[in-house]
Design an enzyme around this catalytic site. Sequence first.
Site, PDB file in Angstrom:
ATOM      1  N   ALA A 145      -3.956  10.072  20.793  1.00  0.00           N
ATOM      2  CA  ALA A 145      -3.718  10.065  22.242  1.00  0.00           C
ATOM      3  C   ALA A 145      -4.197  11.351  22.902  1.00  0.00           C
ATOM      4  O   ALA A 145      -3.415  12.071  23.520  1.00  0.00           O
ATOM      5  CB  ALA A 145      -2.237   9.820  22.535  1.00  0.00           C
ATOM      6  N   SER A 160      -5.768   6.460  11.046  1.00  0.00           N
ATOM      7  CA  SER A 160      -6.950   6.896  11.791  1.00  0.00           C
ATOM      8  C   SER A 160      -7.621   5.732  12.507  1.00  0.00           C
ATOM      9  O   SER A 160      -8.030   5.843  13.666  1.00  0.00           O
ATOM     10  CB  SER A 160      -7.948   7.569  10.832  1.00  0.00           C
ATOM     11  OG  SER A 160      -9.163   7.864  11.485  1.00  0.00           O
ATOM     12  N   ASP A 203       0.821  -1.207   0.000  1.00  0.00           N
ATOM     13  CA  ASP A 203       0.000   0.000   0.000  1.00  0.00           C
ATOM     14  C   ASP A 203       0.858   1.262   0.000  1.00  0.00           C
ATOM     15  O   ASP A 203       0.509   2.269  -0.626  1.00  0.00           O
ATOM     16  CB  ASP A 203      -0.919  -0.001   1.227  1.00  0.00           C
ATOM     17  CG  ASP A 203      -1.945  -1.124   1.170  1.00  0.00           C
ATOM     18  OD1 ASP A 203      -2.083  -1.754   0.095  1.00  0.00           O
ATOM     19  OD2 ASP A 203      -2.603  -1.366   2.193  1.00  0.00           O
ATOM     20  N   GLY A 204       2.000   1.218   0.689  1.00  0.00           N
ATOM     21  CA  GLY A 204       2.879   2.375   0.714  1.00  0.00           C
ATOM     22  C   GLY A 204       3.427   2.724  -0.660  1.00  0.00           C
ATOM     23  O   GLY A 204       3.644   3.899  -0.976  1.00  0.00           O
ATOM     24  N   THR A 245      -9.090   3.376   6.962  1.00  0.00           N
ATOM     25  CA  THR A 245      -8.644   2.047   7.393  1.00  0.00           C
ATOM     26  C   THR A 245      -7.151   2.026   7.706  1.00  0.00           C
ATOM     27  O   THR A 245      -6.573   0.948   7.867  1.00  0.00           O
ATOM     28  CB  THR A 245      -8.947   1.003   6.293  1.00  0.00           C
ATOM     29  OG1 THR A 245      -8.381   1.449   5.054  1.00  0.00           O
ATOM     30  CG2 THR A 245     -10.443   0.819   6.127  1.00  0.00           C
TER      31      THR A 245
END
Length: 295
Positions: free
Chosen positions: A214, A193, A76-77, A190
């Site tokens: 966080a 996030s 995907d990268g 997906t």
Amino acid sequence: MRIALFSRFLKKEQQQLVQEVFDALARRPEWELYIYQEYYDSFMGRIKINNPFHCFQTHEDFRAAELDCCITLGGDGTILEAVTYVRDTGVPILGLNMGRLGFLAMIEKHRIEESLQAFEQGALVEDKRVLLQLESSSPLFGSANFALNDFAILKRDTSSMVIIHTYVNGEFLNSYWADGIIVASPTGSTGYSLSCGGPIIFPRSGNFIITPVAPHNLNVRPIVLSDDVVISFEVEGRAEHFLCTLDSRYRAIQASCQLAIRKCDFQTTLLRPDDRNFLYMIRKKLHWGTDSRNY
């Protein structure tokens, strides 16, 4: 037919598989190949190429070639990086999965020949994907100021949390006390996030997601907005510099830098087999709804 081949570099363990890809392309001698220069340099002399080929280095080279498809070899990268070369040309991307997850790069190793045949026959499905566009007071990413997955503002290293004042169409939304904030497209829902507690959004839903990283507020949760808004930010914290990211690319910024995100003027087209739709991918790759009682 003019085909671009894009990847970062040839890994030793992938050499046989990559050769199989080039052998499959050789069975289509009328296809003219345009290979990313750095990728070609990484395997020159180790991979046999029978098709006529050229090399490209920049987006301008890519555009000038007037290509019919961009095949990525990786995960995907690799697709996220390929988008920075494809940009607004409208050239569709066909992802051959040689990586780990393969959520965007949907073509498995054993389906390479089958997928090339489907492309020839026009039988692959076109998925149009919305991109995010960054507007900033300084040219942080030059002309590649867009992202397929997400934009983020993050604290650097072990510095203390930051305060990110966030506005929607100029109206104050919230001040996030957190390690950072993510704005994700449906495609990016997906990715980063999701790992920070954000929701899964269908690709054509017309939404953006704001997900804090966080957060130091118990009552702060991810929020979904329409993608026709402009989301702007003001950052403050004890450190002098923060990080701004577009997909896997990042830049250091100062608090004085003005940042805003909106929907990009162009879209990216991903090619996939008919049996690899979004629902299949979240069940197969993310194990959505997996329960031993169903089997």
